[in-house]
Each structure stands twice: as structure tokens, then as C-alpha cells.
Design a protein around this motif. Structure first.
Motif, PDB file in Angstrom:
ATOM      1  N   ILE A 211     -26.067   3.654 -28.092  1.00  0.00           N
ATOM      2  CA  ILE A 211     -26.912   4.071 -27.136  1.00  0.00           C
ATOM      3  C   ILE A 211     -28.269   4.097 -27.608  1.00  0.00           C
ATOM      4  O   ILE A 211     -29.383   3.720 -26.781  1.00  0.00           O
TER       5      ILE A 211
ATOM      6  N   PHE B 135     -34.683  11.253 -17.648  1.00  0.00           N
ATOM      7  CA  PHE B 135     -33.871  10.192 -16.722  1.00  0.00           C
ATOM      8  C   PHE B 135     -33.917  10.997 -15.357  1.00  0.00           C
ATOM      9  O   PHE B 135     -33.978  12.400 -15.320  1.00  0.00           O
TER      10      PHE B 135
ATOM     11  N   LYS C   6     -29.315   0.725 -27.070  1.00  0.00           N
ATOM     12  CA  LYS C   6     -29.674   0.304 -25.712  1.00  0.00           C
ATOM     13  C   LYS C   6     -31.154   0.865 -25.246  1.00  0.00           C
ATOM     14  O   LYS C   6     -31.622   0.135 -24.435  1.00  0.00           O
ATOM     15  N   TYR C   7     -31.587   2.056 -25.532  1.00  0.00           N
ATOM     16  CA  TYR C   7     -32.626   2.624 -25.074  1.00  0.00           C
ATOM     17  C   TYR C   7     -33.739   2.329 -26.224  1.00  0.00           C
ATOM     18  O   TYR C   7     -34.882   3.018 -25.986  1.00  0.00           O
TER      19      TYR C   7
ATOM     20  N   VAL D  99     -25.282  11.368 -18.313  1.00  0.00           N
ATOM     21  CA  VAL D  99     -26.406  10.913 -17.922  1.00  0.00           C
ATOM     22  C   VAL D  99     -26.754   9.635 -16.976  1.00  0.00           C
ATOM     23  O   VAL D  99     -27.470   9.980 -15.934  1.00  0.00           O
ATOM     24  N   GLU D 100     -26.269   8.529 -17.181  1.00  0.00           N
ATOM     25  CA  GLU D 100     -26.359   7.324 -16.346  1.00  0.00           C
ATOM     26  C   GLU D 100     -25.875   7.604 -14.992  1.00  0.00           C
ATOM     27  O   GLU D 100     -26.311   6.746 -13.992  1.00  0.00           O
ATOM     28  N   ASN D 101     -24.670   8.263 -14.889  1.00  0.00           N
ATOM     29  CA  ASN D 101     -24.193   8.417 -13.430  1.00  0.00           C
ATOM     30  C   ASN D 101     -24.503   9.739 -12.823  1.00  0.00           C
ATOM     31  O   ASN D 101     -23.575  10.335 -12.020  1.00  0.00           O
ATOM     32  N   THR D 102     -25.406  10.417 -13.195  1.00  0.00           N
ATOM     33  CA  THR D 102     -25.818  11.901 -12.836  1.00  0.00           C
ATOM     34  C   THR D 102     -27.041  11.691 -11.980  1.00  0.00           C
ATOM     35  O   THR D 102     -28.155  11.349 -12.196  1.00  0.00           O
TER      36      THR D 102
ATOM     37  N   ILE E  73     -22.461   7.875 -20.374  1.00  0.00           N
ATOM     38  CA  ILE E  73     -22.548   7.478 -18.937  1.00  0.00           C
ATOM     39  C   ILE E  73     -22.292   8.586 -18.038  1.00  0.00           C
ATOM     40  O   ILE E  73     -23.178   8.306 -17.189  1.00  0.00           O
TER      41      ILE E  73
ATOM     42  N   GLY F 279     -30.183   8.907 -13.167  1.00  0.00           N
ATOM     43  CA  GLY F 279     -29.719   7.792 -13.980  1.00  0.00           C
ATOM     44  C   GLY F 279     -30.556   6.637 -14.595  1.00  0.00           C
ATOM     45  O   GLY F 279     -29.903   6.032 -15.694  1.00  0.00           O
ATOM     46  N   VAL F 280     -31.879   6.793 -14.151  1.00  0.00           N
ATOM     47  CA  VAL F 280     -32.821   5.797 -14.614  1.00  0.00           C
ATOM     48  C   VAL F 280     -33.590   6.264 -15.452  1.00  0.00           C
ATOM     49  O   VAL F 280     -34.296   7.513 -15.255  1.00  0.00           O
ATOM     50  N   PRO F 281     -34.156   6.037 -16.671  1.00  0.00           N
ATOM     51  CA  PRO F 281     -35.046   6.496 -17.557  1.00  0.00           C
ATOM     52  C   PRO F 281     -36.513   6.410 -16.652  1.00  0.00           C
ATOM     53  O   PRO F 281     -36.925   5.220 -16.471  1.00  0.00           O
TER      54      PRO F 281
END
Length: 105
Positions: free
Chosen positions: A64, A79, A67-68, A14-17, A11, A82-84
Motif C-alpha cells: 500500500i 481521501f 502504491k501511494y 479506504v478505496e471503496n468508502t 480497499i 476513495g480518491v486521494p
């Protein structure tokens, strides 16, 4: 340099970057994943600070992968903020991966 992420690190890294992050979902038992490893490292070295590169072992971090919706390895996901934005399945040559990443920079 490619860093291996665990579920706890994902998170934050990746997701918060902000910016472009490329994640290689792989497994230790996967032959094509072993072939992709040095190629992925080469792209990381070539692009330097333009993007961040991480690996996720689907057996160690199954939540993970689930999730993906990772159904085959190797699968790389690019990404952006933070979005694929793009999925790349299977082994790819270094130039192809570089071109795909550069398209999102």
C-alpha cells in the motif's frame, strides 16, 4: 478512534468508502510518527463521524505504501470518495490537520 489497517482491509475501508477518510502512514521505528499518534487520535476524536481515520504501518503493508508512493513517514493522505485528494508530510499540529480535513468535508 483510529484503527490500524492491513493490506486486506485497505480497499474496503479506504478505496471503496464514500466520504472523507484520512490515513496516517507510519512506522514503529519513526520518532515523528510516535509524536503524531496522539495528535492524529485527537483529530479523530474531535471530528467524530465526519471523517474516518486509519493508520497503516508501512513495514507491515509495504504494497500500500508503494502504491501511494510513500517515501517518508509520517505521511497522511486525505481521501474523498476513495480518491486521494491531499498529501500531508511530516508532523503537524492538531489544528492544522483539522483544518485540512475540514476543507474536504
Amino acid at each position: 478512534m483510529v484503527k490500524v489497517l492491513t493490506s486486506n482491509d485497505f480497499i474496503d475501508n479506504v478505496e471503496n468508502t464514500k466520504g472523507v477518510v484520512v490515513v496516517d502512514f507510519s512506522a514503529t521505528w519513526c520518532g515523528p510518527c510516535k509524536m503524531l499518534g496522539p495528535v492524529f487520535e485527537g483529530v479523530s476524536n474531535k471530528l467524530g463521524d465526519k471523517a474516518k481515520f486509519f493508520k497503516v504501518d508501512i513495514d507491515e503493508s509495504g504494497n500500500i505504501a508503494q502504491k501511494y508512493r510513500i517515501s517518508a513517514v509520517p505521511t497522511m493522505i486525505i481521501f474523498k470518495d476513495g480518491v486521494p485528494v491531499e498529501n500531508l508530510a511530516g508532523f503537524m499540529p492538531e489544528q492544522n490537520i483539522t483544518n485540512k480535513v475540514n476543507a474536504h468535508l
